[in-house]
Design a protein around this motif. Sequence first.
Motif, PDB file in Angstrom:
ATOM      1  N   LYS A   1       0.805  -1.308  -0.143  1.00 17.40           N
ATOM      2  CA  LYS A   1       0.032  -0.014  -0.060  1.00 17.40           C
ATOM      3  C   LYS A   1       0.750   1.169  -0.024  1.00 17.40           C
ATOM      4  CE  LYS A   1      -3.651   2.416   2.671  1.00 17.40           C
ATOM      5  NZ  LYS A   1      -4.531   2.211   3.401  1.00 17.40           N
ATOM      6  N   GLN A   2       2.088   1.226   0.821  1.00 20.14           N
ATOM      7  CA  GLN A   2       2.811   2.449   0.797  1.00 20.14           C
ATOM      8  C   GLN A   2       3.485   2.572  -0.498  1.00 20.14           C
ATOM      9  OE1 GLN A   2       5.364   2.519   4.241  1.00 20.14           O
ATOM     10  NE2 GLN A   2       6.171   4.344   3.803  1.00 20.14           N
ATOM     11  N   GLU A   3       3.964   1.566  -0.988  1.00 18.42           N
ATOM     12  CA  GLU A   3       4.571   1.933  -2.203  1.00 18.42           C
ATOM     13  C   GLU A   3       3.696   2.265  -3.400  1.00 18.42           C
ATOM     14  OE1 GLU A   3       6.980  -2.455  -1.961  1.00 18.42           O
ATOM     15  OE2 GLU A   3       6.239  -1.756  -3.797  1.00 18.42           O
ATOM     16  N   THR A   4       2.399   1.994  -3.400  1.00 14.82           N
ATOM     17  CA  THR A   4       1.455   2.427  -4.381  1.00 14.82           C
ATOM     18  C   THR A   4       1.489   3.728  -4.015  1.00 14.82           C
ATOM     19  OG1 THR A   4       0.384   0.178  -4.430  1.00 14.82           O
ATOM     20  CG2 THR A   4      -0.835   2.087  -5.163  1.00 14.82           C
ATOM     21  N   GLU A   5       1.259   4.316  -2.693  1.00 18.61           N
ATOM     22  CA  GLU A   5       0.650   5.645  -2.456  1.00 18.61           C
ATOM     23  C   GLU A   5       1.936   6.702  -2.995  1.00 18.61           C
ATOM     24  OE1 GLU A   5      -0.254   5.387   1.520  1.00 18.61           O
ATOM     25  OE2 GLU A   5      -2.425   4.821   1.298  1.00 18.61           O
ATOM     26  N   GLU A   6       3.197   5.929  -2.899  1.00 17.02           N
ATOM     27  CA  GLU A   6       4.340   6.897  -2.978  1.00 17.02           C
ATOM     28  C   GLU A   6       4.402   7.071  -4.753  1.00 17.02           C
ATOM     29  OE1 GLU A   6       7.457   4.764  -1.311  1.00 17.02           O
ATOM     30  OE2 GLU A   6       7.319   5.575   0.604  1.00 17.02           O
TER      31      GLU A   6
ATOM     32  N   ALA B   1     -14.931  14.374  -5.149  1.00 15.10           N
ATOM     33  CA  ALA B   1     -13.835  13.599  -5.531  1.00 15.10           C
ATOM     34  C   ALA B   1     -12.711  13.256  -4.611  1.00 15.10           C
ATOM     35  CB  ALA B   1     -13.668  14.025  -7.068  1.00 15.10           C
ATOM     36  N   GLN B   2     -12.441  14.520  -3.913  1.00 14.55           N
ATOM     37  CA  GLN B   2     -11.368  14.618  -3.139  1.00 14.55           C
ATOM     38  C   GLN B   2     -11.438  13.428  -2.073  1.00 14.55           C
ATOM     39  OE1 GLN B   2      -9.526  18.369  -1.992  1.00 14.55           O
ATOM     40  NE2 GLN B   2     -10.751  19.169  -3.832  1.00 14.55           N
ATOM     41  N   LEU B   3     -12.753  13.659  -1.234  1.00 16.91           N
ATOM     42  CA  LEU B   3     -13.284  12.652  -0.220  1.00 16.91           C
ATOM     43  C   LEU B   3     -13.063  11.258  -0.714  1.00 16.91           C
ATOM     44  CD1 LEU B   3     -16.409  14.284   1.364  1.00 16.91           C
ATOM     45  CD2 LEU B   3     -14.151  13.627   2.508  1.00 16.91           C
ATOM     46  N   VAL B   4     -13.546  10.981  -2.092  1.00 11.68           N
ATOM     47  CA  VAL B   4     -13.804   9.665  -2.582  1.00 11.68           C
ATOM     48  C   VAL B   4     -12.411   9.096  -2.655  1.00 11.68           C
ATOM     49  CG1 VAL B   4     -14.235   8.087  -4.591  1.00 11.68           C
ATOM     50  CG2 VAL B   4     -15.879   9.703  -3.513  1.00 11.68           C
ATOM     51  N   TYR B   5     -11.425   9.856  -3.244  1.00 12.05           N
ATOM     52  CA  TYR B   5      -9.946   9.759  -3.474  1.00 12.05           C
ATOM     53  C   TYR B   5      -9.255   9.255  -2.216  1.00 12.05           C
ATOM     54  CZ  TYR B   5      -5.345   9.836  -5.530  1.00 12.05           C
ATOM     55  OH  TYR B   5      -4.020   9.504  -6.035  1.00 12.05           O
ATOM     56  N   ARG B   6      -9.515   9.858  -1.210  1.00  8.66           N
ATOM     57  CA  ARG B   6      -9.028   9.639   0.075  1.00  8.66           C
ATOM     58  C   ARG B   6      -9.184   8.507   0.664  1.00  8.66           C
ATOM     59  NH1 ARG B   6      -9.029  15.551   0.657  1.00  8.66           N
ATOM     60  NH2 ARG B   6     -11.011  15.195   1.999  1.00  8.66           N
ATOM     61  N   SER B   7     -10.556   8.040   0.321  1.00  9.67           N
ATOM     62  CA  SER B   7     -11.018   6.782   1.044  1.00  9.67           C
ATOM     63  C   SER B   7     -10.561   5.528   0.164  1.00  9.67           C
ATOM     64  CB  SER B   7     -12.432   6.849   0.909  1.00  9.67           C
ATOM     65  OG  SER B   7     -13.287   6.514  -0.413  1.00  9.67           O
ATOM     66  N   LEU B   8      -9.640   5.824  -0.878  1.00  5.50           N
ATOM     67  CA  LEU B   8      -9.207   4.435  -1.661  1.00  5.50           C
ATOM     68  C   LEU B   8      -7.809   4.183  -1.138  1.00  5.50           C
ATOM     69  CD1 LEU B   8     -10.791   5.352  -5.026  1.00  5.50           C
ATOM     70  CD2 LEU B   8     -11.918   4.002  -3.085  1.00  5.50           C
ATOM     71  N   GLY B   9      -7.433   3.013  -1.699  1.00  2.00           N
ATOM     72  CA  GLY B   9      -6.061   2.630  -1.524  1.00  2.00           C
ATOM     73  C   GLY B   9      -5.904   1.754  -2.618  1.00  2.00           C
ATOM     74  N   SER B  10      -4.676   0.688  -2.467  1.00  4.40           N
ATOM     75  CA  SER B  10      -4.350  -0.161  -3.454  1.00  4.40           C
ATOM     76  C   SER B  10      -5.203  -1.221  -3.471  1.00  4.40           C
ATOM     77  CB  SER B  10      -3.012  -0.499  -3.337  1.00  4.40           C
ATOM     78  OG  SER B  10      -2.775  -1.111  -1.953  1.00  4.40           O
ATOM     79  N   SER B  11      -5.792  -1.622  -2.416  1.00  2.00           N
ATOM     80  CA  SER B  11      -7.010  -2.580  -2.600  1.00  2.00           C
ATOM     81  C   SER B  11      -8.275  -2.211  -2.667  1.00  2.00           C
ATOM     82  CB  SER B  11      -6.871  -3.359  -1.164  1.00  2.00           C
ATOM     83  OG  SER B  11      -7.247  -2.624   0.074  1.00  2.00           O
ATOM     84  N   GLY B  12      -9.069  -3.067  -3.509  1.00  2.00           N
ATOM     85  CA  GLY B  12     -10.310  -2.583  -4.043  1.00  2.00           C
ATOM     86  C   GLY B  12     -11.345  -2.139  -2.978  1.00  2.00           C
ATOM     87  N   VAL B  13     -12.218  -1.247  -3.084  1.00  2.00           N
ATOM     88  CA  VAL B  13     -13.430  -0.858  -2.194  1.00  2.00           C
ATOM     89  C   VAL B  13     -14.770  -0.705  -3.092  1.00  2.00           C
ATOM     90  CG1 VAL B  13     -14.079   0.855  -0.531  1.00  2.00           C
ATOM     91  CG2 VAL B  13     -11.535   0.609  -0.925  1.00  2.00           C
ATOM     92  N   LEU B  14     -15.607  -1.272  -2.616  1.00  2.00           N
ATOM     93  CA  LEU B  14     -16.834  -1.253  -3.034  1.00  2.00           C
ATOM     94  C   LEU B  14     -17.566  -0.145  -2.961  1.00  2.00           C
ATOM     95  CD1 LEU B  14     -18.332  -4.873  -1.803  1.00  2.00           C
ATOM     96  CD2 LEU B  14     -17.626  -4.332  -4.299  1.00  2.00           C
TER      97      LEU B  14
ATOM     98  N   ASN C   1     -16.629  -4.981  -9.675  1.00  2.00           N
ATOM     99  CA  ASN C   1     -16.822  -3.595  -9.323  1.00  2.00           C
ATOM    100  C   ASN C   1     -16.043  -2.742  -8.132  1.00  2.00           C
ATOM    101  OD1 ASN C   1     -18.510  -3.012 -11.499  1.00  2.00           O
ATOM    102  ND2 ASN C   1     -20.143  -3.899 -10.497  1.00  2.00           N
ATOM    103  N   GLU C   2     -14.698  -3.035  -7.728  1.00  2.00           N
ATOM    104  CA  GLU C   2     -14.102  -2.720  -6.664  1.00  2.00           C
ATOM    105  C   GLU C   2     -13.272  -1.723  -7.331  1.00  2.00           C
ATOM    106  OE1 GLU C   2     -12.171  -6.124  -5.251  1.00  2.00           O
ATOM    107  OE2 GLU C   2     -13.440  -6.097  -3.483  1.00  2.00           O
ATOM    108  N   TYR C   3     -13.015  -0.512  -6.562  1.00  2.00           N
ATOM    109  CA  TYR C   3     -12.251   1.005  -7.114  1.00  2.00           C
ATOM    110  C   TYR C   3     -11.126   0.981  -6.156  1.00  2.00           C
ATOM    111  CZ  TYR C   3     -16.280   2.038 -10.056  1.00  2.00           C
ATOM    112  OH  TYR C   3     -17.250   2.243 -10.985  1.00  2.00           O
ATOM    113  N   ARG C   4     -10.006   1.268  -6.836  1.00  2.00           N
ATOM    114  CA  ARG C   4      -8.797   1.323  -6.498  1.00  2.00           C
ATOM    115  C   ARG C   4      -7.828   2.505  -6.908  1.00  2.00           C
ATOM    116  NH1 ARG C   4      -8.714  -3.363  -8.890  1.00  2.00           N
ATOM    117  NH2 ARG C   4      -8.943  -4.480  -7.071  1.00  2.00           N
ATOM    118  N   ILE C   5      -6.934   2.868  -6.095  1.00  2.00           N
ATOM    119  CA  ILE C   5      -5.940   4.032  -6.670  1.00  2.00           C
ATOM    120  C   ILE C   5      -4.982   3.242  -7.926  1.00  2.00           C
ATOM    121  CG2 ILE C   5      -3.989   5.537  -6.238  1.00  2.00           C
ATOM    122  CD1 ILE C   5      -5.664   6.297  -3.606  1.00  2.00           C
ATOM    123  N   LYS C   6      -4.708   4.021  -8.855  1.00  2.00           N
ATOM    124  CA  LYS C   6      -3.868   3.417  -9.846  1.00  2.00           C
ATOM    125  C   LYS C   6      -2.474   3.650  -9.235  1.00  2.00           C
ATOM    126  CE  LYS C   6      -6.042   3.348 -14.457  1.00  2.00           C
ATOM    127  NZ  LYS C   6      -5.840   3.786 -15.672  1.00  2.00           N
TER     128      LYS C   6
END
Length: 415
Positions: free
Chosen positions: A345-350, A363-376, A410-415
């Motif tokens: 997760k840390q690598e992805t965020e970096e 969109a900022q709120l949603v973006y901050r709620s996501l990480g490298s693992s998918g979220v419904l 349909n799980e969303y994650r940060i690229k």
Amino acid sequence: MRGGAFVNTARYWIWLQGVVGYGAKVDGIIDEFGSAESVYNADIDRIKESGLFDRKKTEKALDKSLDAADKIVAECEKRGYKIITPDSPHYPEKLRLVGDFPLVLYVCGDEKTLGSDKIHVGVIGSRHPSQYGLDVTETMASSLAEGDAVVVSGGALGIDSSAHVSAMKSGGKTLLILGCGLGYPYLAENEPMRRSVSENGALVSEYPPDTPPFASSFTKRNRITAGICDGVLVIEAGKRSGSLSTANAVIRYNRDLFVVTGDARGNSFLGANELAKKGARIVFSADDILSFYGYEIRNRDSFNFSMLGEDIFDGIDVFPNGRGKEPPEKKRKRKTKTKEKTETKQETEEKNEIDAAAFSPEAQLVYRSLGSSGVLIDDIARKTQLKIRNVLIALTELEMADAIECGAGNEYRIK
């Protein structure tokens, strides 16, 4: 659009549209006079003798001023909108065959998408859909686009927006039929999606650029959706859904009506289920529609969950085949996966250097709620305290900025 002959032709069609009004039966007028310019040049006796104009329309036809029409033409040129009339090469042939076809279509985008030889399939439904309805829409619209169909809808929140976005995500073309002018700020939060549609198909309206919606504008819009399509798919519609207006036009125009049926215990599928009872074709995949027209798709999209691998449901609190006892080795495998995701997760965020401040507050709120693992989507809504429809709008904004991706289930994650 800048050719003088074209401008002269368009101004007469706009004038005639003002005479007869929107949604009027016009096929007889064009059959009798041949063109809008011929109506304009006809004297009052000729117009009365035709028997095609009531008293009010006859009075309007006496006003031969083209000033208002010329202003609309000039405004469209200024904004880059195209004006498509029944004598234009890109006017949809299917639409021209219905009695109340629009005399003018204003287009932002690729006007060739309207009269394309591809099949056009409408995808419509609830503005407040269930998660099931959204999932079905995404799968259906994506596969229709992959099968080379043009996906048509109305740009509303819910099923409409999901249909447009899913078609574009799959690299397909989509048409968005508006119930107001192209320049009117209808659903301001959906403006980024409309902009994308104009780049991957077209926005279409029969109303001059800044016309606001009025009492019957969306009902009149629905006839265009029905008339331009080979068939229309209703995915989720309640008993009083506006989608039923489109469905009635589909039947009236002898188009094909498809429906996805749903829960008989709730209200959200009452309208869709009623259409099925009245003879609409029940479908379970986009292939059911495409094969009806002789098309094939690369990725079959049956909703028979038993055909899918179990891993697709990992991390999702939905068990379509029932919750069974999980073997110990699967539990160990799941724990290993979770550990690996936490470590990366840390690598992805970096790696991600997206400027979140450039996004809307939602969109900022949603973006901050996501990480490298998918979220419904439902979990995102819980984390952010946003309504589902606002989450969907934010996700669309983030996807268009290439900041996030949608994975299996349909799980969303940060690229």
